[in-house]
Design a protein around this motif. Structure first.
Motif, PDB file in Angstrom:
ATOM      1  N   VAL A  10     -50.603 -15.275  15.106  1.00  0.00           N
ATOM      2  CA  VAL A  10     -51.094 -16.186  16.133  1.00  0.00           C
ATOM      3  C   VAL A  10     -50.376 -15.904  17.455  1.00  0.00           C
ATOM      4  O   VAL A  10     -49.171 -15.643  17.472  1.00  0.00           O
ATOM      5  N   LEU A  41     -58.409 -19.707  18.839  1.00  0.00           N
ATOM      6  CA  LEU A  41     -57.086 -19.301  18.362  1.00  0.00           C
ATOM      7  C   LEU A  41     -57.032 -17.786  18.503  1.00  0.00           C
ATOM      8  O   LEU A  41     -57.870 -17.086  17.944  1.00  0.00           O
ATOM      9  N   VAL A  43     -55.493 -14.207  17.748  1.00  0.00           N
ATOM     10  CA  VAL A  43     -54.740 -13.540  16.686  1.00  0.00           C
ATOM     11  C   VAL A  43     -54.567 -12.076  17.068  1.00  0.00           C
ATOM     12  O   VAL A  43     -55.553 -11.382  17.356  1.00  0.00           O
ATOM     13  N   ARG A 108     -55.116 -24.614  15.455  1.00  0.00           N
ATOM     14  CA  ARG A 108     -53.644 -24.705  15.373  1.00  0.00           C
ATOM     15  C   ARG A 108     -53.232 -25.946  14.572  1.00  0.00           C
ATOM     16  O   ARG A 108     -52.299 -25.904  13.777  1.00  0.00           O
TER      17      ARG A 108
END
Length: 123
Positions: A10, A41, A43, A108
């Protein structure tokens, strides 16, 4: 159908996608079938990844830039990788080693992850 497994960590994003997801929320909902939380999010993958074939697409003029939407799961939560064609080609804000993942909830929070935490994305 063969599953693709992506592994990564992350990372903090720039927050720009949240604005577009709010502005085009109905369009994203029509394409995905769910009301997506405004934001994604980020990554950073262990290995670069590019879109092979995306069944869901956003194209101009309905959306400002061509974008693939790929259904996936992240740590078991149903989600979508959202990637512009420029990012997929390594010419955008993110290289092919970064994926942005959107879901119906704040990832998250639901995943309990912070920057640097490892995640698994299954396509």
């Amino acid at each position: 159908m063969e599953r693709t497994v992506l592994r990564g960590r992350v990372a903090r994003g720039i927050g720009d996608l949240a604005r577009w997801m709010t502005q085009y929320s109905e369009l994203f909902e029509r394409k995905t079938g769910v009301r997506l939380y405004p934001g994604s999010l980020n990554v950073i993958l262990d290995e670069p990844w590019t879109v092979d074939d995306a069944a869901l697409r956003l194209e101009p003029p309905e959306y400002g830039v061509p974008m693939s939407i790929i259904p996936c799961e992240i740590n078991g939560v149903r989600a979508f990788i959202v990637r512009t064609d420029k990012n997929d080609a390594g010419l955008g804000d993110h290289p092919p080693s970064v994926v942005e993942i959107a879901a119906a909830t704040h990832l998250r929070t639901i995943l309990g992850v912070s920057d640097g935490d490892e995640v698994v994305v299954v396509i």
